[in-house]
Design an enzyme around this catalytic site. Sequence first.
Site, PDB file in Angstrom:
ATOM      1  CG  ASP A 240      -1.863   1.159   1.291  1.00  0.00           C
ATOM      2  OD1 ASP A 240      -2.547   1.397   0.279  1.00  0.00           O
ATOM      3  OD2 ASP A 240      -1.925   1.855   2.334  1.00  0.00           O
ATOM      4  CG  HIS A 245       2.561   6.685  -1.521  1.00  0.00           C
ATOM      5  ND1 HIS A 245       2.153   6.978  -2.800  1.00  0.00           N
ATOM      6  CD2 HIS A 245       1.433   6.338  -0.845  1.00  0.00           C
ATOM      7  CE1 HIS A 245       0.831   6.800  -2.889  1.00  0.00           C
ATOM      8  NE2 HIS A 245       0.380   6.410  -1.717  1.00  0.00           N
TER       9      HIS A 245
END
Length: 498
Positions: A240, A245
């Site tokens: 995730d 990121h």
Amino acid sequence: MATSQVVIFGASGDLTGRKLIPSLLRNFAEGALRDDIQVIGVSRSEKSDKQWRDELDAWIPASLKDAWVTFRAHLTWCQANSANPEHMEHLEHHLDSLARDRGARPEEVGRLFYLALAPSLFDPTVQALDVRRMLECTPGSKVGWRRVVVEKPFGVDLESARALNQALLRYLREEQIFRIDHYLGKETVQNILSLRFQNAIFEPLWSRKHVESVEISVCETVAMEGRRGEYYDKAGATRDMLQNHVLQVLSLVAMEPPSSMRADAIRNEKVKVLDALRAFTEHDIMEHVVRAQYTSSATRDRGYLDEYGVNPKSETETYIAVRALIDNWRWSGVPFMLRTGKALSKRYTEVVLNFRTPPLDLLNGPQPGDVCPLRPNRLRLLIQPQEGVRLSFLVKQPGAGMIMRYSELGFDYSDLETGETPDAYQRLLLDALEGNATLFIRGDEVEAAWRFVDAIRHGWNHSSAPVHTYPAGSMGPRIANELYQGCEGTWGTGPEDA
Ligand code: NDP
Ligand code: BG6
């Protein structure tokens, strides 16, 4: 920019209301989108234009209500199953007639297809558009372009990401594909590039010669919010957050200077860094990676295993800390300490460069006295929620003796008084409309990031690496501190850290 149409597939969903429409609206209010912009919402639900616009009312911030009155007229609804080519025919007629209403020829209108859909629909949707030849356009042309924005997650591992890349490339050229990672749209993340490459003072220090370790922390206080358990239990912190990121931020921090600011020049350098990340084996996973799950605590009565949608026997990690190594000339031997987790005590994202301490501790001499021991100088890039840069160093405390204390030089974005920092999606949507792919991820970048993450997951599956626990509302498991063993520094404690 010639007339453009933004076609949002999945427009009755959360992302559209929470991010896409408010960001398009803000761009419109600021004059960055022209008056001939058309936004078309698509999903299987039947609704009128008015119904869709009214549903969106709830998502519009008070400061944009005036602009919304004008902008909402630019929105129309088209009911369609995006995976069904016959429905795409209906969509095509809708788009063509909207273009003609504006006096534009459909083949000259630029079209941005935004896939705000479940990932299983990415391939079928593009395929359905291809059946109707709705993705065809002349390479490099400023009119009549066709682009597709693909949301995350882009695959669940290297194999699926590769398969998705191949599927998309059957119907699109790479320059038509905009794989989104909203962290790249954050002003402070982009500032990593300007800080490094528009200033001469940092770059000479930016290597193993002077840097002892680098930390990238993406700490979140949010947990499953009652609705994310089912998705999250299949993803975990590694898929995730780390795969996208965190590794995107790492690649900007660690990349070599690009030859220009062109999208491919930057992406070429980013992919080299991701390729140089050492893939862990099952033998060294325990030494380099800590995974953990939050438990209930005094501040939160639900632990991860009690969350709605989560398997009560789940081993999914809600926290991961990694001591990563980049095997290249610039960074060989420098640990990159990466950490991200949910239900932590603080929400902040920052990058810290811990510099090497001086070779001699002159003030303390061979017999350490009571003056402050040497500490590494640190450059901290505060990404969010505080936005700025801090450089810390030791100074002499006024008075007798040579007592040292830590001090900081700082810059805060808020001091620039340029108003609210734009939302990441605002910038990314505009870039996609302008065809600027610099802040989007290229196919080979995604695959390189998955290669690193897959090795971690493989290591977990083939070793006895435990899933640790941490109380919700803490800063993660204590054992993560051991990853710092053997190098200066410890995990930071957030923006107020000194
Ligand atoms: P939602 O589940 O809220 O919305 C998805 C929408 O897709 C639904 O409203 C559904 O509407 C529509 N849909 C489903 N099947 C079809 C179909 N065959 N044809 C057309 N429309 C269809 O998802 P989100 O908005 O939360 O997320 C969308 C994407 O964005 C996902 O890939 C997610 O991972 C990603 N994302 C979301 C974030 C967020 O904050 N929400 C953040 C980062 C990424 P209907 O039933 O009417 O067809
Ligand atoms: C999303 C993740 O991509 O990023 C979420 O799926 C996470 O789990 C979110 O909370 C964090 O984004 P931001 O911008 O709030 O830091």
